[in-house]
Design a protein around this motif. Structure first.
Motif, PDB file in Angstrom:
ATOM      1  N   THR A   1       0.837  -1.205   0.000  1.00  0.00           N
ATOM      2  CA  THR A   1       0.000   0.000   0.000  1.00  0.00           C
ATOM      3  C   THR A   1       0.871   1.255   0.000  1.00  0.00           C
ATOM      4  O   THR A   1       0.609   2.226  -0.725  1.00  0.00           O
ATOM      5  N   ALA A   2       1.930   1.259   0.820  1.00  0.00           N
ATOM      6  CA  ALA A   2       2.825   2.432   0.885  1.00  0.00           C
ATOM      7  C   ALA A   2       3.492   2.682  -0.458  1.00  0.00           C
ATOM      8  O   ALA A   2       3.651   3.829  -0.889  1.00  0.00           O
ATOM      9  N   LEU A   3       3.873   1.609  -1.139  1.00  0.00           N
ATOM     10  CA  LEU A   3       4.518   1.768  -2.443  1.00  0.00           C
ATOM     11  C   LEU A   3       3.522   2.291  -3.467  1.00  0.00           C
ATOM     12  O   LEU A   3       3.880   3.106  -4.333  1.00  0.00           O
ATOM     13  N   ALA A   4       2.258   1.866  -3.364  1.00  0.00           N
ATOM     14  CA  ALA A   4       1.239   2.373  -4.294  1.00  0.00           C
ATOM     15  C   ALA A   4       1.026   3.861  -4.082  1.00  0.00           C
ATOM     16  O   ALA A   4       0.898   4.632  -5.055  1.00  0.00           O
ATOM     17  N   ARG A   5       0.928   4.319  -2.822  1.00  0.00           N
ATOM     18  CA  ARG A   5       0.786   5.758  -2.563  1.00  0.00           C
ATOM     19  C   ARG A   5       1.978   6.543  -3.113  1.00  0.00           C
ATOM     20  O   ARG A   5       1.831   7.626  -3.674  1.00  0.00           O
ATOM     21  N   ARG A   6       3.178   5.984  -2.870  1.00  0.00           N
ATOM     22  CA  ARG A   6       4.393   6.698  -3.337  1.00  0.00           C
ATOM     23  C   ARG A   6       4.396   6.808  -4.855  1.00  0.00           C
ATOM     24  O   ARG A   6       4.771   7.824  -5.424  1.00  0.00           O
ATOM     25  N   MET A   7       3.936   5.761  -5.526  1.00  0.00           N
ATOM     26  CA  MET A   7       3.939   5.802  -6.983  1.00  0.00           C
ATOM     27  C   MET A   7       2.934   6.831  -7.502  1.00  0.00           C
ATOM     28  O   MET A   7       3.196   7.559  -8.451  1.00  0.00           O
ATOM     29  N   SER A   8       1.757   6.902  -6.839  1.00  0.00           N
ATOM     30  CA  SER A   8       0.748   7.868  -7.272  1.00  0.00           C
ATOM     31  C   SER A   8       1.203   9.297  -7.044  1.00  0.00           C
ATOM     32  O   SER A   8       0.857  10.207  -7.792  1.00  0.00           O
ATOM     33  N   ALA A   9       2.028   9.490  -6.018  1.00  0.00           N
ATOM     34  CA  ALA A   9       2.528  10.835  -5.734  1.00  0.00           C
ATOM     35  C   ALA A   9       3.636  11.252  -6.695  1.00  0.00           C
ATOM     36  O   ALA A   9       3.778  12.421  -7.041  1.00  0.00           O
ATOM     37  N   SER A  10       4.446  10.282  -7.134  1.00  0.00           N
ATOM     38  CA  SER A  10       5.590  10.622  -7.991  1.00  0.00           C
ATOM     39  C   SER A  10       5.280  10.477  -9.469  1.00  0.00           C
ATOM     40  O   SER A  10       6.004  11.006 -10.301  1.00  0.00           O
ATOM     41  N   ALA A  11       4.211   9.731  -9.801  1.00  0.00           N
ATOM     42  CA  ALA A  11       3.791   9.545 -11.190  1.00  0.00           C
ATOM     43  C   ALA A  11       4.835   8.829 -12.040  1.00  0.00           C
ATOM     44  O   ALA A  11       4.842   8.936 -13.254  1.00  0.00           O
ATOM     45  N   VAL A  12       5.785   8.130 -11.400  1.00  0.00           N
ATOM     46  CA  VAL A  12       6.772   7.317 -12.112  1.00  0.00           C
ATOM     47  C   VAL A  12       6.788   5.947 -11.465  1.00  0.00           C
ATOM     48  O   VAL A  12       6.397   5.768 -10.305  1.00  0.00           O
ATOM     49  N   ASP A  13       7.241   4.936 -12.228  1.00  0.00           N
ATOM     50  CA  ASP A  13       7.339   3.594 -11.676  1.00  0.00           C
ATOM     51  C   ASP A  13       8.358   3.584 -10.537  1.00  0.00           C
ATOM     52  O   ASP A  13       9.423   4.213 -10.620  1.00  0.00           O
ATOM     53  N   VAL A  14       8.031   2.851  -9.468  1.00  0.00           N
ATOM     54  CA  VAL A  14       8.887   2.800  -8.280  1.00  0.00           C
ATOM     55  C   VAL A  14       9.258   1.346  -8.018  1.00  0.00           C
ATOM     56  O   VAL A  14       8.391   0.461  -8.045  1.00  0.00           O
ATOM     57  N   THR A  15      10.559   1.125  -7.735  1.00  0.00           N
ATOM     58  CA  THR A  15      11.066  -0.212  -7.395  1.00  0.00           C
ATOM     59  C   THR A  15      11.879  -0.098  -6.120  1.00  0.00           C
ATOM     60  O   THR A  15      12.745   0.781  -5.997  1.00  0.00           O
ATOM     61  N   ARG A  16      11.604  -1.022  -5.189  1.00  0.00           N
ATOM     62  CA  ARG A  16      12.343  -1.011  -3.950  1.00  0.00           C
ATOM     63  C   ARG A  16      12.272  -2.404  -3.318  1.00  0.00           C
ATOM     64  O   ARG A  16      11.474  -3.248  -3.719  1.00  0.00           O
ATOM     65  N   THR A  17      13.165  -2.645  -2.328  1.00  0.00           N
ATOM     66  CA  THR A  17      13.223  -3.926  -1.639  1.00  0.00           C
ATOM     67  C   THR A  17      12.669  -3.754  -0.226  1.00  0.00           C
ATOM     68  O   THR A  17      13.076  -2.826   0.492  1.00  0.00           O
ATOM     69  N   GLU A  18      11.747  -4.649   0.170  1.00  0.00           N
ATOM     70  CA  GLU A  18      11.126  -4.561   1.485  1.00  0.00           C
ATOM     71  C   GLU A  18      11.027  -5.969   2.069  1.00  0.00           C
ATOM     72  O   GLU A  18      11.040  -6.969   1.348  1.00  0.00           O
ATOM     73  N   ARG A  19      10.920  -6.002   3.402  1.00  0.00           N
ATOM     74  CA  ARG A  19      10.676  -7.257   4.090  1.00  0.00           C
ATOM     75  C   ARG A  19       9.173  -7.401   4.331  1.00  0.00           C
ATOM     76  O   ARG A  19       8.530  -6.526   4.907  1.00  0.00           O
ATOM     77  N   ILE A  20       8.650  -8.530   3.883  1.00  0.00           N
ATOM     78  CA  ILE A  20       7.238  -8.824   4.041  1.00  0.00           C
ATOM     79  C   ILE A  20       7.131 -10.169   4.745  1.00  0.00           C
ATOM     80  O   ILE A  20       7.632 -11.187   4.208  1.00  0.00           O
ATOM     81  N   GLY A  21       6.560 -10.185   5.890  1.00  0.00           N
ATOM     82  CA  GLY A  21       6.499 -11.413   6.663  1.00  0.00           C
ATOM     83  C   GLY A  21       7.894 -11.817   7.102  1.00  0.00           C
ATOM     84  O   GLY A  21       8.619 -11.062   7.731  1.00  0.00           O
TER      85      GLY A  21
END
Length: 489
Positions: free
Chosen positions: A106-126
């Motif tokens: 969800t945080a990455l989706a918000r960041r992408m909508s704010a920057s209007a460019v594709d965003v790639t990053r590494t995160e820990r999930i579970g």
């Protein structure tokens, strides 16, 4: 701790220290190479995963654009979510397969909508690490994909394990075989060290011969061969020096023994005559005069012997203090004077001065050269029977002047020819000291000639004995020979 390690390291043998140093250097090289290879492989696999997730999203974007959701995940363990970001908050549409905790997506989706460019990053999930990428499918719709990096991490762990094992085995082989090669290469140094210990234990001859047997053996390289050659040369010099020293010590002991023996005889004579004089002086005046004459003769003989010994000592130290008093003198004139004195004192031996240069002027000590000529002529008279002819000849060559003293006596035995110039040496061991002298005459003569830079040699044949005195010319002025004058022979 470090100081203790350094002390222990210094006590190790050179080959072991070199092997350890080579191992440490190799370890550093292996570590650098392994780290660079690991970083390169990690970066390569990461780019591969990024390209893969980008291609997958290109396909998933069509489904999300057409249906609003993604029905199926492309790979096992991947997550995909479609967000509606037209409102202030990102709203997750019906997911196909999402993790229990969607905060990172969800945080990455918000960041992408704010920057209007594709965003790639590494995160820990579970409990795992994922590579997340968000891209816009249509206005207000964002596609977020999560690809696990577990395969990359596993591949890197296997690569690092393989590197550690391979580099460890290579390092062990390098140290083991390197130490053997170093030990073989340093073996000549060990041989030289063993030889040096032999020298320290006073076993020079055996150690030197043992080393010379290996002097031409291959191995060790040019540096070790150069060191071995220098070491062998040093041993030869030491061996020669010790041989010369041993010979000098032997000669010194023999000289001291001979000198003591020569001095003991006149001293005993003086003591005996002194005792006789004590008892005979009051009763027999004529005996007193005879004993006093004998005492004076023995004292004079000791004086001559001591003068010869002192002269020899000064000649031996000629490099420090020379006993010569050089001046311009005529060698021919000195030879004639010596012949005249010989005629007067040895009438039973006819002497002839053979024709030669009228004059040969040299810068010499005339008194010492005259002493040499007198010694040679006296030696001819003492060691030949009465009536034996004696001749003196002066000759000049390009660089030297020579005086030949020749007698037609019985000659010198072959076994005595090399020793006639030794101190206290007598050809006739049974000859009395009153007649035969102290055995220093020829030794003094040769030493005096050598002090002048010349030589005194013996040329003994079956028909004559010839002593040749050779002197360097230096500054010479010679006149043509005059007609021969008849000798008194």
């Amino acid at each position: 701790m470090i100081a203790r390690f350094l002390r222990s390291y210094r006590r190790l043998r050179l080959g072991t220290r070199l092997a350890l140093g080579l191992g440490a250097l190799s370890l550093v090289v292996f570590a650098v190479v392994g780290a660079m290879l690991t970083m390169y492989m990690r970066d390569y696999l990461d780019h591969q995963l990024r390209d893969q997730i980008k291609l997958v999203q290109a396909v998933q974007s069509k489904d999300a654009k057409a249906h609003g959701i993604v029905e199926r995940q492309p790979y096992y363990g991947w997550y995909t979510a479609v967000y509606d970001v037209s409102a202030d908050a990102a709203v997750l549409r019906k997911p196909a397969d999402v993790p229990p905790d969607t905060t990172a997506l969800t945080a990455l989706a918000r960041r992408m909508s704010a920057s209007a460019v594709d965003v790639t990053r590494t995160e820990r999930i579970g409990g795992g690490t994922y590579l997340l990428r968000a891209c816009e499918v249509s206005p207000g719709v964002v596609l977020v994909s999560a690809a696990p990096t577990e395969d990359i991490d596993g591949t890197m762990r296997q690569l690092i394990t393989m590197q550690v094992v391979a580099f460890g085995l290579a390092l062990l082989a390098l140290v083991v075989f390197g130490r053997r090669m170093l030990k073989k290469g340093l073996k000549p140094l060990s041989d030289m060290a063993h030889t040096a210990h032999g020298i320290a234990s006073h076993d020079l001859s055996e150690s030197a011969s043992r080393l010379h047997l290996r002097a031409d053996a291959p191995g060790g390289g040019p540096e070790v061969e150069e060191l071995r050659t220098a070491f062998n040369t040093m041993l030869e010099h030491i061996d020669d020096s010790l041989a010369v020293r041993a010979e000098a010590e032997q000669r010194l002991r023999r000289f001291v023994a001979d000198a003591s023996h020569e001095l003991r005889t006149p001293l005993m004579s003086v003591r005996g005559y002194a005792d006789l004089f004590q008892y005979a002086a009051a009763n027999a005046p004529e005996e007193r005069d005879k004993h006093l004459a004998r005492l004076r003769a023995e004292a004079a003989r000791m004086g001559v012997l001591l003068d010869d010994l002192l002269l020899l000592a000064r000649l031996d130290a000629a490099e420090v203090e020379t006993p010569l008093r050089r001046e311009n003198a005529d060698l021919v004139e000195l030879a004639e004077q010596a012949a005249d004195a010989f005629r007067a004192s040895h009438a039973g031996h006819p002497v002839t001065v053979l024709p030669g240069p009228a004059a040969v002027r040299l810068r010499i000590d005339p008194h010492r050269i005259r002493q040499v000529l007198d010694n040679l002529l006296t030696n001819a008279a003492v060691h030949t029977p009465a009536g034996t002819p004696v001749s003196v000849e002066v000759s000049v060559s390009a660089k030297t002047a020579r005086v030949h003293v020749t007698d037609q006596g019985p000659g010198i035995p072959p076994e005595d020819r090399e020793s006639v110039f030794d101190r206290f040496y007598r050809v006739d061991k049974a000859r009395s000291r009153d007649r035969g002298g102290s055995g220093l005459g020829l030794s003094v003569a040769r030493s005096l000639v050598r002090a002048h830079g010349g030589s005194l040699d013996l040329d003994d044949t079956t028909t004559a004995t010839v002593f040749t005195m050779t002197l360097p010319l230096g500054s010479v002025r010679s006149r043509p020979a005059q007609p021969e004058l008849p000798g008194d022979g």
